[in-house]
Scaffold this active site. Sequence first.
Site, PDB file in Angstrom:
ATOM      1  N   HIS A  44      20.738  -5.095  62.975  1.00  0.00           N
ATOM      2  CA  HIS A  44      19.379  -5.631  62.910  1.00  0.00           C
ATOM      3  C   HIS A  44      19.409  -7.123  62.577  1.00  0.00           C
ATOM      4  CE1 HIS A  44      18.488  -1.311  62.328  1.00  0.00           C
ATOM      5  NE2 HIS A  44      17.328  -1.603  62.870  1.00  0.00           N
TER       6      HIS A  44
ATOM      7  N   ASP B 125      19.272  -0.206  72.281  1.00  0.00           N
ATOM      8  CA  ASP B 125      18.704  -0.257  70.939  1.00  0.00           C
ATOM      9  C   ASP B 125      17.609  -1.321  70.967  1.00  0.00           C
ATOM     10  OD1 ASP B 125      18.328   0.292  68.253  1.00  0.00           O
ATOM     11  OD2 ASP B 125      20.414  -0.006  67.689  1.00  0.00           O
TER      12      ASP B 125
END
Length: 394
Positions: free
Chosen positions: A79, A153
């Site tokens: 992230h 993702d």
Amino acid sequence: MGREVALDFQRIGMHFNFAPDVDINNNPKNPVIGIRSFGDNKYNVTQKAKAYMDGMVDGGILASIKHFPGHGDTDVDSHYDLPQLPFDKKRLDTLELYPFKELIKAGAPAVMVAHMNIPSLDDTPNMPSSISKKVVTDLLRNELGFKGLTVTDAMDMKGVKKFFPNGEADVQAIIAGHDLLEVSENSKRAIDLIVKAIEEGRITQADIDARVKRVLAAKLWLGLDKYQATVQQNLYHDLHRASAVQLIDELSDAAITALNSTEKLKSFKKDLPTAIINIGITANQTFQNELASALTNETQYFITDSTSKEDIKRLTKEIKKNKQFIIAVHDTRLRPRPTMVLNKDVQGLMKKFAKKSILTLFTNAYAVDGFEASKKAKTICWPIKMMLSCRKRQ
């Protein structure tokens, strides 16, 4: 579990779950996978993930195994940055890829590809696996023979946009072979850039048509060609049906884990003066209320990192007056990490009572190594429900 999840999805009009996580979490310091994984044993991960996947598919929704080709042994959260997997192809093939290969053979409907740099699969500098044609097309499609949907993702993660900013990552994902992009940072920009890439010949119309056909086939399987609006009446009641509540209870009971010994659990008496030493919270939660109703002589104490040294000394004296001790460590972060930092005064109080206490942890299981108290405690319990259930199971 998968079937109950599918019932929930069907009831609220959702059709695609980006689960199960089939990463093998063999790095206890992994900052992003951890307890999202079924563990560090590839066979156990595969068995449990298959049961979960099959339940969802049997229930009529799509399941996506993730994070291809395996995010379990990383020490960087994708992230926030681009992790690197330095392992050779043989290691990846025998460990990280094992659950994916088995579940693809078992009919996985979709695969989510992670943002990781894996030089043994693609030696392009700073190339995320999620937008690598060598990973998505050559490995996943051609070598492993996957025929279902591929999805990235989330495309707003720094692991993919750090080296491919301003929408280029979205284009590269389509070039790599993906059918779906999850959470583009800017969807309109992504569409415009992909159209431009088609016009420039970077992407062929035939490739786009093939992706569209796969998406339409999935929608047909879901029955979305016959649209039905979600009925909002009794929604809350239907989601809290008896079968779901019962399953949650069963899973909670089965998840209770006791470490070191059960000595303190077996000798615990509900009528003795008991100190409940609550770390990380300032008021009762469900656990504290459950204990208060089950015990006849308990006192709750609340300590956080902001509790002063003087107050900790005063509380220590009061706590000593009790005959039994439960230390309950609470992690209030939205996503508990494998480490939990407590200041030395709080750690000191925990350590002082640890040997006489049942240490209960409401946090990431991997965080236990960070508590000095865990090295002294005779009984460590992950309660999930209430600690007394742990005693009942002995």
